[in-house]
Design an enzyme around this catalytic site. Structure first.
Site, PDB file in Angstrom:
ATOM      1  N   GLU A  17       0.842  -1.207   0.000  1.00 12.79           N
ATOM      2  CA  GLU A  17       0.000   0.000   0.000  1.00 12.79           C
ATOM      3  C   GLU A  17       0.875   1.254   0.000  1.00 12.79           C
ATOM      4  O   GLU A  17       1.775   1.401   0.827  1.00 12.79           O
ATOM      5  CB  GLU A  17      -0.903  -0.017   1.240  1.00 12.79           C
ATOM      6  N   HIS A  77      -7.899   3.302  -3.295  1.00 16.88           N
ATOM      7  CA  HIS A  77      -8.755   3.452  -2.126  1.00 16.88           C
ATOM      8  C   HIS A  77      -9.732   4.579  -2.461  1.00 16.88           C
ATOM      9  O   HIS A  77      -9.437   5.457  -3.290  1.00 16.88           O
ATOM     10  CB  HIS A  77      -7.950   3.860  -0.893  1.00 16.88           C
ATOM     11  N   ARG A 107     -14.840   4.192   4.715  1.00 17.34           N
ATOM     12  CA  ARG A 107     -15.592   5.371   5.137  1.00 17.34           C
ATOM     13  C   ARG A 107     -14.708   6.594   5.228  1.00 17.34           C
ATOM     14  O   ARG A 107     -15.068   7.683   4.786  1.00 17.34           O
ATOM     15  CB  ARG A 107     -16.221   5.125   6.524  1.00 17.34           C
ATOM     16  N   ASP A 109     -11.867   8.974   7.824  1.00 16.08           N
ATOM     17  CA  ASP A 109     -11.900   9.591   9.156  1.00 16.08           C
ATOM     18  C   ASP A 109     -12.212  11.078   9.032  1.00 16.08           C
ATOM     19  O   ASP A 109     -12.154  11.638   7.942  1.00 16.08           O
ATOM     20  CB  ASP A 109     -10.542   9.402   9.845  1.00 16.08           C
ATOM     21  N   TYR A 148     -11.079  -4.760  11.601  1.00 17.90           N
ATOM     22  CA  TYR A 148     -10.380  -4.234  12.781  1.00 17.90           C
ATOM     23  C   TYR A 148     -10.166  -5.311  13.852  1.00 17.90           C
ATOM     24  O   TYR A 148     -11.046  -5.540  14.700  1.00 17.90           O
ATOM     25  CB  TYR A 148     -11.171  -3.023  13.328  1.00 17.90           C
ATOM     26  N   HIS A 152     -12.908  -1.501  15.823  1.00 16.23           N
ATOM     27  CA  HIS A 152     -12.808  -0.106  15.397  1.00 16.23           C
ATOM     28  C   HIS A 152     -13.028   0.810  16.607  1.00 16.23           C
ATOM     29  O   HIS A 152     -13.944   0.577  17.405  1.00 16.23           O
ATOM     30  CB  HIS A 152     -13.854   0.173  14.305  1.00 16.23           C
ATOM     31  N   GLN A 179      -6.782  -3.438   9.527  1.00 14.46           N
ATOM     32  CA  GLN A 179      -6.001  -2.341  10.107  1.00 14.46           C
ATOM     33  C   GLN A 179      -4.705  -2.956  10.639  1.00 14.46           C
ATOM     34  O   GLN A 179      -4.670  -4.148  10.971  1.00 14.46           O
ATOM     35  CB  GLN A 179      -6.817  -1.734  11.260  1.00 14.46           C
ATOM     36  N   GLN A 215       7.785   6.743  15.235  1.00 13.82           N
ATOM     37  CA  GLN A 215       6.571   6.211  14.592  1.00 13.82           C
ATOM     38  C   GLN A 215       5.555   5.695  15.609  1.00 13.82           C
ATOM     39  O   GLN A 215       4.366   5.700  15.343  1.00 13.82           O
ATOM     40  CB  GLN A 215       6.952   5.014  13.699  1.00 13.82           C
TER      41      GLN A 215
HETATM   42  P1  FAD Z   1     -16.858   1.496   8.541  1.00 11.93           P
HETATM   43  O1  FAD Z   1     -17.004   0.093   8.119  1.00 11.93           O
HETATM   44  O2  FAD Z   1     -17.734   2.492   7.877  1.00 11.93           O
HETATM   45  O3  FAD Z   1     -17.075   1.556  10.124  1.00 11.93           O
HETATM   46  C1  FAD Z   1     -16.814   2.758  10.842  1.00 11.93           C
HETATM   47  C2  FAD Z   1     -17.489   2.665  12.213  1.00 11.93           C
HETATM   48  O4  FAD Z   1     -18.916   2.683  12.054  1.00 11.93           O
HETATM   49  C3  FAD Z   1     -17.173   1.381  12.965  1.00 11.93           C
HETATM   50  O5  FAD Z   1     -17.105   1.680  14.332  1.00 11.93           O
HETATM   51  C4  FAD Z   1     -18.367   0.472  12.679  1.00 11.93           C
HETATM   52  O6  FAD Z   1     -18.590  -0.473  13.724  1.00 11.93           O
HETATM   53  C5  FAD Z   1     -19.492   1.493  12.580  1.00 11.93           C
HETATM   54  N1  FAD Z   1     -20.546   1.115  11.625  1.00 11.93           N
HETATM   55  C6  FAD Z   1     -20.388   0.556  10.404  1.00 11.93           C
HETATM   56  N2  FAD Z   1     -21.587   0.395   9.802  1.00 11.93           N
HETATM   57  C7  FAD Z   1     -22.522   0.859  10.671  1.00 11.93           C
HETATM   58  C8  FAD Z   1     -23.942   0.978  10.634  1.00 11.93           C
HETATM   59  N3  FAD Z   1     -24.660   0.575   9.587  1.00 11.93           N
HETATM   60  N4  FAD Z   1     -24.570   1.525  11.716  1.00 11.93           N
HETATM   61  C9  FAD Z   1     -23.851   1.952  12.805  1.00 11.93           C
HETATM   62  N5  FAD Z   1     -22.502   1.861  12.890  1.00 11.93           N
HETATM   63  C10 FAD Z   1     -21.854   1.341  11.841  1.00 11.93           C
HETATM   64  N6  FAD Z   1      -8.499   6.227   5.566  1.00 11.93           N
HETATM   65  C11 FAD Z   1      -8.428   7.160   4.599  1.00 11.93           C
HETATM   66  O7  FAD Z   1      -8.729   8.333   4.854  1.00 11.93           O
HETATM   67  N7  FAD Z   1      -8.006   6.862   3.328  1.00 11.93           N
HETATM   68  C12 FAD Z   1      -7.669   5.604   2.966  1.00 11.93           C
HETATM   69  O8  FAD Z   1      -7.288   5.369   1.822  1.00 11.93           O
HETATM   70  C13 FAD Z   1      -7.763   4.570   3.963  1.00 11.93           C
HETATM   71  N8  FAD Z   1      -7.460   3.294   3.658  1.00 11.93           N
HETATM   72  C14 FAD Z   1      -7.633   2.307   4.591  1.00 11.93           C
HETATM   73  C15 FAD Z   1      -7.406   0.977   4.227  1.00 11.93           C
HETATM   74  C16 FAD Z   1      -7.585  -0.055   5.149  1.00 11.93           C
HETATM   75  C17 FAD Z   1      -7.340  -1.479   4.733  1.00 11.93           C
HETATM   76  C18 FAD Z   1      -8.019   0.264   6.488  1.00 11.93           C
HETATM   77  C19 FAD Z   1      -8.190  -0.837   7.485  1.00 11.93           C
HETATM   78  C20 FAD Z   1      -8.234   1.579   6.856  1.00 11.93           C
HETATM   79  C21 FAD Z   1      -8.054   2.618   5.921  1.00 11.93           C
HETATM   80  N9  FAD Z   1      -8.285   3.959   6.242  1.00 11.93           N
HETATM   81  C22 FAD Z   1      -8.192   4.932   5.281  1.00 11.93           C
HETATM   82  C23 FAD Z   1      -8.678   4.339   7.620  1.00 11.93           C
HETATM   83  C24 FAD Z   1     -10.221   4.409   7.746  1.00 11.93           C
HETATM   84  O9  FAD Z   1     -10.688   5.577   7.136  1.00 11.93           O
HETATM   85  C25 FAD Z   1     -10.639   4.421   9.197  1.00 11.93           C
HETATM   86  O10 FAD Z   1     -10.228   3.268   9.847  1.00 11.93           O
HETATM   87  C26 FAD Z   1     -12.131   4.698   9.385  1.00 11.93           C
HETATM   88  O11 FAD Z   1     -12.325   5.132  10.727  1.00 11.93           O
HETATM   89  C27 FAD Z   1     -13.052   3.499   9.166  1.00 11.93           C
HETATM   90  O12 FAD Z   1     -13.324   3.221   7.842  1.00 11.93           O
HETATM   91  P2  FAD Z   1     -14.145   1.863   7.460  1.00 11.93           P
HETATM   92  O13 FAD Z   1     -14.655   1.966   6.073  1.00 11.93           O
HETATM   93  O14 FAD Z   1     -13.335   0.681   7.787  1.00 11.93           O
HETATM   94  O15 FAD Z   1     -15.348   1.965   8.493  1.00 11.93           O
END
Ligand code: FAD
Length: 291
Positions: A17, A77, A107, A109, A148, A152, A179, A215
Site C-alpha cells: 500500500e 482506495h 468510510r 476519518d 479491525y 474499530h 487495520q 513512529q
Molecule cells: P466502517 O465500516 O464504515 O465503520 C466505521 C465505524 O462505524 C465502525 O465503528 C463500525 O462499527 C461502525 N458502523 C459501520 N456500519 C454501521 C452501521 N450501519 N450503523 C452503525 N454503525 C456502523 N483512511 C483514509 O482516509 N483513506 C484511505 O485510503 C484509507 N485506507 C484504509 C485501508 C484499510 C485497509 C483500512 C483498514 C483503513 C483505511 N483507512 C483509510 C482508515 C479508515 O478511514 C478508518 O479506519 C475509518 O475510521 C473506518 O473506515 P471503514 O470503512 O473501515 O469503516
C-alpha cells in the site's frame, strides 16, 4: 485481474500500500521504491485516498505512475469524506477509464481539526454504503474493505463492529484487509470471530513494520493499535541509535509475518509508507508460500 480472482488463484497474495506523495520529488522517490518492491513479485499495489489528511487528487496519478512500471493490478482506495454520491461515481468512472479494476472502499476519518466523521449532505455514512454504490455501478469490480482485529475505535461494541463488517461483506466486498496490528493473537481471534458469524471472504492481515521510536506515538494515536511491551522496551533501550531501531523493527515484523504465514493467512498487505527498505528486508528473511 480483480481481488476475487487474485485470492482464488494464488495460495499466498503479497500486496503493498502506497500513499500519494505531495511533491514531484516525493513521486520520484516513490517510483524508485516501487521499482525495488516489484522485485518481490507482488500480486497488487494499492494507493490510499486522503489518508491522514493527504491529498486526494493524486491517488489516480500515483497509480498511473505505477501502471507505467508494471502490469500487475492496482487498486484505488476511496472514502466517503466530504463526498457526494455523484462525485464518488465520477471518481469510479475515471478509475475504470484508467484500467483500475479494484477499489478499497472505506468510510474515512474526520478531516484534520474535526473530532468526528460527519456524513456530507448527499453523501454516505459507512464503508458499507460505499460498497453498495460501487457494486451497483460496477458489478464486476473487485472490492476490499477494512477490518479491525482490535475493534474499530468508534464501534458501539466488538459484536456490533463484527456485525457491521458482515454487512459490508454481504453488500459485495470480496476481501477484508485489516487495520495494522502487532499482536497476532488479536488477528487470530478476529479471524475466528469472523468465521463464527459466517464471514467467508479472505481476511488479509495488514502489517506496518515500525522502524523508529518516533513512529510509535503516531501509530498509536492514529489507529489505537497496541504495541507489545517487549518490543517497545527494546526500541526505547536503543536510545538514539536509529540503525538499531530499524533492525529491531524489521526483526519484529519478520517474526510477526512468519507466524501469520504459519497460521495459513491468504496473504499479507504491507503498509510500506512509500519506502522499500524495511519491507524488503522482512520479505528477504521470510520463506513465502509459493504455488
Ligand atoms: P466502517 O465500516 O464504515 O465503520 C466505521 C465505524 O462505524 C465502525 O465503528 C463500525 O462499527 C461502525 N458502523 C459501520 N456500519 C454501521 C452501521 N450501519 N450503523 C452503525 N454503525 C456502523 N483512511 C483514509 O482516509 N483513506 C484511505 O485510503 C484509507 N485506507 C484504509 C485501508 C484499510 C485497509 C483500512 C483498514 C483503513 C483505511 N483507512 C483509510 C482508515 C479508515 O478511514 C478508518 O479506519 C475509518 O475510521 C473506518 O473506515 P471503514 O470503512 O473501515 O469503516
Amino acid at each position: 485481474m480483480t481481488f476475487k480472482n487474485i485470492y482464488r488463484n494464488n495460495p499466498f497474495v503479497l500486496s503493498f500500500e502506497l500513499f500519494p506523495p505531495k511533491t514531484d520529488k516525493g513521486m520520484d522517490k516513490l517510483i524508485e521504491n516501487v521499482r525495488q518492491l516489484l522485485n518481490f513479485d507482488p500480486h497488487f499495489i494499492t494507493c490510499t485516498y486522503g489518508a491522514g489528511g493527504s491529498t486526494r487528487d493524486k491517488t489516480l496519478d500515483t497509480l498511473e505512475q505505477v501502471q507505467a512500471l508494471t502490469d500487475i493490478p492496482v487498486a484505488s482506495h476511496l472514502t466517503c469524506v466530504n463526498a457526494i454520491v455523484d462525485g464518488l461515481k465520477s471518481y469510479l468512472e475515471r478509475a475504470a477509464a484508467q484500467g483500475i479494476e479494484n477499489i478499497v472502499a472505506i468510510r474515512g476519518d474526520a478531516p484534520e481539526g474535526e473530532d468526528q466523521f460527519q456524513t456530507t449532505d448527499g453523501g454516505l455514512s459507512y464503508g458499507e454504503d460505499l460498497v453498495k454504490v460501487i457494486r451497483s455501478e460496477y458489478p464486476n469490480v473487485g472490492i476490499a474493505v477494512g477490518g479491525y482485529p482490535e475493534t474499530h475505535p468508534e464501534a458501539e461494541s466488538p459484536e456490533a463492529d463484527l456485525q457491521h463488517l458482515k454487512e459490508k461483506v454481504e453488500s459485495g466486498a470480496d476481501v477484508i484487509i485489516t487495520q495494522l496490528f502487532y499482536n497476532n493473537d488479536d488477528f487470530l481471534r478476529f479471524r475466528e470471530r469472523c468465521s463464527s458469524v459466517g464471514i467467508d471472504v479472505p481476511i488479509v492481515p495488514g502489517l506496518l513494520p515500525v522502524t523508529n521510536f518516533k513512529q510509535v506515538k503516531r501509530i498509536t494515536s492514529l489507529c489505537g493499535a497496541e504495541l507489545p511491551k517487549d518490543f517497545l522496551n527494546a526500541l526505547e533501550n536503543s536510545g538514539d541509535d536509529t540503525e538499531a531501531q530499524f533492525n529491531i523493527g524489521v526483526e519484529q515484523a519478520t517474526h510477526q509475518a512468519a507466524d501469520l504465514i504459519a497460521h495459513g493467512v491468504p496473504g499479507i498487505h504491507f503498509y510500506v509508507l512509500n519506502k522499500s527498505r524495511a519491507t524488503s528486508e522482512v520479505l528477504r528473511a521470510l520463506d513465502l508460500p509459493s504455488a
